[in-house]
Design an enzyme around this catalytic site. Structure first.
Site, PDB file in Angstrom:
ATOM      1  N   ASP A 139       0.855  -1.170   0.219  1.00 37.88           N
ATOM      2  CA  ASP A 139      -0.154  -0.113  -0.158  1.00 37.88           C
ATOM      3  C   ASP A 139       0.882   1.370   0.019  1.00 37.88           C
ATOM      4  OD1 ASP A 139      -2.235   1.880   0.458  1.00 37.88           O
ATOM      5  OD2 ASP A 139      -1.452   1.918   2.685  1.00 37.88           O
ATOM      6  N   ASP A 158      -0.249   5.102   0.958  1.00 34.98           N
ATOM      7  CA  ASP A 158      -0.698   6.088   1.935  1.00 34.98           C
ATOM      8  C   ASP A 158      -0.718   5.309   3.425  1.00 34.98           C
ATOM      9  OD1 ASP A 158      -1.235   8.356   0.319  1.00 34.98           O
ATOM     10  OD2 ASP A 158      -2.770   7.204  -0.466  1.00 34.98           O
TER      11      ASP A 158
END
Ligand code: XBP
Ligand code: MG
Length: 259
Positions: A10, A12
């Site tokens: 991922d 953020d």
């Protein structure tokens, strides 16, 4: 040597702490520019983060505060314009190099490359935001280290739906059991698990530290560096002092061992 072939990250909250001092002020700058008296403080933004995706988050905020325009079309147009402005502010910030990678991220990426483990990204944010972050976090050519960057609106449903991980797997040409996912949030971990990836590692941050992660085998406060203290909330680092390839291999083996 390792039982997995790729790590899917991922962005953020995982590669970098982008939310509180990155996306949030960019949203607020867009609101101010549009002469709206909306302002998302740190706590309110934490509540709004339950919805992934910037456009979806603005819509959710408007719904929560019963903010209505005269037509749905005008609301959609406003949201799209605000999101474009927000992306511009966010990219400007990234280009100053203000947002570094989280502890241990560069180390783990380097270890993976040296070992021939492939790297991929599955994120809710846009390709543009990912590219700018990677281009300005201090490692030349970092963007090219990733074989696959699956990002943004290219899938029908955002996390916690599995779609973006399913796309990343398809683009890698790998099965879920060939991969380890690294996430920071409940929505992200649920998305990875729903895509069939059982070997999931969560690195907590201020916004996600209170979330549960019952189905995640390893939950830590950071990937960390060898001489740092990594706090382990769930699972074990075994003999290791930080989250390295050996730890990911243990997580992967345990996730797929026949019980
Ligand atoms: C990240 C997000 C993103 C960013 C904003 O979720 O929810 O929406 O906050 O990005 P995850 P955009 O880390 O689970 O992928 O404004 O570009 O949508
Ligand atoms: Mg995240």
């Amino acid at each position: 040597m390792f039982g997995f072939k790729a790590i899917i990250f991922d962005v953020d909250g995982t590669l970098a702490d982008t939310e509180r001092d990155g996306h949030r002020p960019a949203f607020n700058a867009a609101f101010a520019e549009a002469q709206l008296d909306w302002h998302w403080d740190v706590a309110r933004y934490g509540e709004l983060l339950t919805v992934t995706g910037g456009k979806e988050r603005i819509r959710y905020f408007m719904d929560c505060d019963a903010i209505r325009l005269d037509s749905v079309a005008n609301e959609m147009e406003l949201i799209a314009a605000l999101h474009r402005a927000k992306t511009r502010h966010y990219v400007n910030l990234l280009q100053t190099g203000a947002i570094p990678l989280r502890s241990g991220v560069a180390r783990l990426l380097r270890e993976a490359r040296a070992a021939g483990i492939r790297l991929a990204i599955a994120t809710t944010t846009t390709q543009e935001n990912v590219a700018e972050l990677l281009d300005h976090c201090g490692i030349a050519g970092l963007r090219d280290w990733f074989d696959v960057i699956a990002a943004g609106d290219v899938v029908p449903a955002k996390k916690p739906a599995p779609d973006i991980f399913t796309l990343a797997l398809a683009e890698l040409g790998l099965r879920a059991e060939d991969c380890v996912a690294v996430e920071d949030s409940d929505n992200g971990a649920r998305a990875a698990l729903a895509a069939g990836i059982k070997a999931v590692v969560v690195t907590l941050n201020d916004y996600t530290a209170a979330q549960e992660f019952d189905a995640v085998p390893l939950v830590v406060d950071q990937l960390g560096e060898p001489k740092q203290v990594v706090r382990v909330r769930r699972g074990t680092l075994g003999e290791e002092s930080c989250v390295n390839l050996a730890v990911l291999n243990q997580v992967h083996r345990a996730a797929y061992s026949v019980k």
